[in-house]
Design a protein around this motif. Structure first.
Motif, PDB file in Angstrom:
ATOM      1  N   ALA A 117       0.832  -1.208   0.000  1.00 17.96           N
ATOM      2  CA  ALA A 117       0.000   0.000   0.000  1.00 17.96           C
ATOM      3  C   ALA A 117       0.861   1.252   0.000  1.00 17.96           C
ATOM      4  N   VAL A 118       2.056   1.153   0.565  1.00 18.81           N
ATOM      5  CA  VAL A 118       2.931   2.320   0.706  1.00 18.81           C
ATOM      6  C   VAL A 118       3.942   2.325  -0.424  1.00 18.81           C
ATOM      7  N   THR A 119       3.999   3.436  -1.170  1.00 18.16           N
ATOM      8  CA  THR A 119       4.923   3.541  -2.300  1.00 18.16           C
ATOM      9  C   THR A 119       5.740   4.817  -2.190  1.00 18.16           C
ATOM     10  N   ASN A 120       6.830   4.852  -2.951  1.00 12.77           N
ATOM     11  CA  ASN A 120       7.638   6.069  -3.068  1.00 12.77           C
ATOM     12  C   ASN A 120       7.252   6.743  -4.380  1.00 12.77           C
ATOM     13  N   GLU A 121       6.641   7.892  -4.324  1.00 13.20           N
ATOM     14  CA  GLU A 121       6.241   8.604  -5.541  1.00 13.20           C
ATOM     15  C   GLU A 121       7.412   9.426  -6.066  1.00 13.20           C
ATOM     16  N   ASP A 122       8.559   8.800  -6.204  1.00 14.15           N
ATOM     17  CA  ASP A 122       9.761   9.530  -6.566  1.00 14.15           C
ATOM     18  C   ASP A 122      10.687   8.609  -7.337  1.00 14.15           C
ATOM     19  N   ALA A 123      11.024   8.991  -8.569  1.00 11.14           N
ATOM     20  CA  ALA A 123      11.851   8.137  -9.423  1.00 11.14           C
ATOM     21  C   ALA A 123      13.275   8.008  -8.910  1.00 11.14           C
ATOM     22  N   ARG A 124      13.661   8.806  -7.929  1.00  8.38           N
ATOM     23  CA  ARG A 124      15.007   8.679  -7.376  1.00  8.38           C
ATOM     24  C   ARG A 124      15.108   7.506  -6.416  1.00  8.38           C
ATOM     25  N   LYS A 125      13.972   6.908  -6.044  1.00 14.30           N
ATOM     26  CA  LYS A 125      13.956   5.790  -5.116  1.00 14.30           C
ATOM     27  C   LYS A 125      13.502   4.545  -5.860  1.00 14.30           C
ATOM     28  N   HIS A 126      14.043   3.389  -5.476  1.00 22.48           N
ATOM     29  CA  HIS A 126      13.817   2.193  -6.281  1.00 22.48           C
ATOM     30  C   HIS A 126      13.351   0.989  -5.477  1.00 22.48           C
ATOM     31  N   VAL A 127      12.999   1.186  -4.223  1.00 25.64           N
ATOM     32  CA  VAL A 127      12.516   0.058  -3.439  1.00 25.64           C
ATOM     33  C   VAL A 127      11.033  -0.186  -3.728  1.00 25.64           C
ATOM     34  N   ARG A 128      10.229   0.871  -3.729  1.00 24.96           N
ATOM     35  CA  ARG A 128       8.792   0.768  -3.958  1.00 24.96           C
ATOM     36  C   ARG A 128       8.354   1.519  -5.213  1.00 24.96           C
ATOM     37  N   TYR A 129       9.281   1.907  -6.025  1.00 25.13           N
ATOM     38  CA  TYR A 129       8.988   2.681  -7.235  1.00 25.13           C
ATOM     39  C   TYR A 129       9.910   2.219  -8.345  1.00 25.13           C
ATOM     40  N   PRO A 130       9.420   2.145  -9.592  1.00 25.74           N
ATOM     41  CA  PRO A 130       8.043   2.375 -10.027  1.00 25.74           C
ATOM     42  C   PRO A 130       7.151   1.198  -9.665  1.00 25.74           C
ATOM     43  N   PHE A 131       5.847   1.441  -9.634  1.00 27.05           N
ATOM     44  CA  PHE A 131       4.901   0.385  -9.308  1.00 27.05           C
ATOM     45  C   PHE A 131       3.778   0.378 -10.339  1.00 27.05           C
ATOM     46  N   LYS A 132       3.077  -0.759 -10.410  1.00 30.71           N
ATOM     47  CA  LYS A 132       1.926  -0.891 -11.288  1.00 30.71           C
ATOM     48  C   LYS A 132       0.658  -1.048 -10.456  1.00 30.71           C
ATOM     49  N   THR A 133      -0.454  -0.593 -10.999  1.00 27.76           N
ATOM     50  CA  THR A 133      -1.734  -0.915 -10.393  1.00 27.76           C
ATOM     51  C   THR A 133      -2.057  -2.374 -10.727  1.00 27.76           C
ATOM     52  N   PRO A 134      -2.985  -3.002 -10.004  1.00 29.61           N
ATOM     53  CA  PRO A 134      -3.335  -4.391 -10.335  1.00 29.61           C
ATOM     54  C   PRO A 134      -3.764  -4.569 -11.788  1.00 29.61           C
ATOM     55  N   ARG A 135      -4.520  -3.625 -12.321  1.00 30.69           N
ATOM     56  CA  ARG A 135      -4.952  -3.754 -13.719  1.00 30.69           C
ATOM     57  C   ARG A 135      -3.768  -3.644 -14.664  1.00 30.69           C
ATOM     58  N   GLU A 136      -2.863  -2.718 -14.402  1.00 29.08           N
ATOM     59  CA  GLU A 136      -1.666  -2.588 -15.245  1.00 29.08           C
ATOM     60  C   GLU A 136      -0.819  -3.849 -15.172  1.00 29.08           C
ATOM     61  N   LEU A 137      -0.742  -4.427 -13.988  1.00 34.09           N
ATOM     62  CA  LEU A 137       0.020  -5.670 -13.827  1.00 34.09           C
ATOM     63  C   LEU A 137      -0.598  -6.787 -14.662  1.00 34.09           C
ATOM     64  N   ALA A 138      -1.913  -6.939 -14.580  1.00 30.00           N
ATOM     65  CA  ALA A 138      -2.586  -7.979 -15.357  1.00 30.00           C
ATOM     66  C   ALA A 138      -2.352  -7.776 -16.848  1.00 30.00           C
ATOM     67  N   ASP A 139      -2.447  -6.542 -17.304  1.00 35.15           N
ATOM     68  CA  ASP A 139      -2.222  -6.251 -18.725  1.00 35.15           C
ATOM     69  C   ASP A 139      -0.801  -6.615 -19.139  1.00 35.15           C
ATOM     70  N   SER A 140       0.164  -6.322 -18.258  1.00 32.30           N
ATOM     71  CA  SER A 140       1.563  -6.571 -18.605  1.00 32.30           C
ATOM     72  C   SER A 140       1.890  -8.059 -18.665  1.00 32.30           C
ATOM     73  N   LEU A 141       1.106  -8.879 -17.949  1.00 27.08           N
ATOM     74  CA  LEU A 141       1.364 -10.318 -17.908  1.00 27.08           C
ATOM     75  C   LEU A 141       0.616 -11.093 -18.992  1.00 27.08           C
ATOM     76  N   THR A 142      -0.250 -10.423 -19.716  1.00 26.67           N
ATOM     77  CA  THR A 142      -1.104 -11.116 -20.688  1.00 26.67           C
ATOM     78  C   THR A 142      -0.299 -11.869 -21.737  1.00 26.67           C
ATOM     79  N   ASP A 143       0.751 -11.259 -22.243  1.00 24.12           N
ATOM     80  CA  ASP A 143       1.518 -11.873 -23.329  1.00 24.12           C
ATOM     81  C   ASP A 143       2.832 -12.482 -22.861  1.00 24.12           C
ATOM     82  N   ILE A 144       2.959 -12.702 -21.550  1.00 24.09           N
ATOM     83  CA  ILE A 144       4.202 -13.220 -20.984  1.00 24.09           C
ATOM     84  C   ILE A 144       3.989 -14.639 -20.484  1.00 24.09           C
ATOM     85  N   ARG A 145       4.873 -15.536 -20.869  1.00 20.84           N
ATOM     86  CA  ARG A 145       4.839 -16.897 -20.330  1.00 20.84           C
ATOM     87  C   ARG A 145       5.872 -16.978 -19.201  1.00 20.84           C
ATOM     88  N   ALA A 146       5.394 -16.850 -17.972  1.00 22.23           N
ATOM     89  CA  ALA A 146       6.298 -16.888 -16.814  1.00 22.23           C
ATOM     90  C   ALA A 146       5.495 -17.260 -15.582  1.00 22.23           C
TER      91      ALA A 146
END
Length: 241
Positions: free
Chosen positions: A78-107
């Motif tokens: 739930a907690v993210t870093n809204e700053d591209a200078r940080k890389h632990v919790r950023y960048p992040f995807k929403t659940p819908r974006e994640l599902a879309d990104s996995l559609t054409d991936i076999r993994a």
């Protein structure tokens, strides 16, 4: 295949709720890291609905490292870093974006959820490939663990429900062994070029996030490892000369 992992859950009922959501949306494999005791007569099974018949009894207890070694991992937070200078919790995807990104991936992908009160730690997230977060009101973005998992799994339904007709994936992601080998090679490369030691962990996290979003194939991972290895060997020869 999409699996679900729950790390160090404090409340058996939340595990039951997550198992029920898995049953609702067509997921089967539940992995538990440091779980509480799941009494067949307790609240985990009481909250699980029909998932008490198969998902909960078949849940496997595994160490955290098992997730990294065997899956493309997505840390849900739930907690993210809204700053591209940080890389632990950023960048992040929403659940819908994640599902879309996995559609054409076999993994084989594992959605990793953390503790009720504090979620996944920064150290845990740093070792995972991607980050997923649910958009919510800024003044109260934290969801109950069971609720958060249900929202994420709902968005995965297009990938997991048999009634949904999907095209065959046309992109096969490299194995986790190759991906981790690439990260190890990158770490050796940073050492060879004498990248500042205090910045190596951050550079490694940045690279892990980049690779996690890119889903390289085996050939791409092997080629990148070869490039880093040859660069390191050339640096070593020059230093000896």
């Amino acid at each position: 295949m999409i699996s679900v992992a729950v790390v160090d859950a404090e409340t058996p009922g939340n595990i039951g709720t997550i198992a029920r959501a898995m049953k609702n949306f067509g997921l089967e494999e539940l992995l538990l890291v440091d779980p509480p005791e799941l009494d067949p007569d307790g609240e985990a099974y009481g909250f699980a609905g029909r998932a008490r018949e198969d998902i909960l009894p078949n849940a496997r207890e595994v160490p955290f490292e098992y997730l990294r070694e065997n899956y493309h991992t997505v840390g849900c937070t739930a907690v993210t870093n809204e700053d591209a200078r940080k890389h632990v919790r950023y960048p992040f995807k929403t659940p819908r974006e994640l599902a879309d990104s996995l559609t054409d991936i076999r993994a084989d992908t594992c959605l990793v959820f953390g503790r009720e009160r504090v979620g996944l730690t920064n150290d845990e997230l740093a070792g995972l490939d991607e980050v997923c977060s649910i958009p919510a009101a800024a003044d109260y973005p934290v969801l109950n663990l069971g609720q958060a998992a249900t929202v994420v799994l709902y968005e995965m339904r297009s990938l997991t429900l048999e009634s949904t007709q999907l095209p065959d994936p046309d992109h096969e992601r490299a194995t986790e062994r190759e991906i981790e080998g690439l990260h190890d090679q990158f770490g050796s490369f940073l050492e060879a070029i004498d990248h500042p030691e205090e910045k190596r962990a951050k550079a490694g996290r940045l690279f892990r996030r980049l690779v996690g979003r890119a889903h390289p194939t085996d050939r791409e991972a092997v080629s990148l490892r070869g490039i880093f290895r040859r660069a390191q060997q050339r640096i070593d020869r020059r230093e000896r000369d």
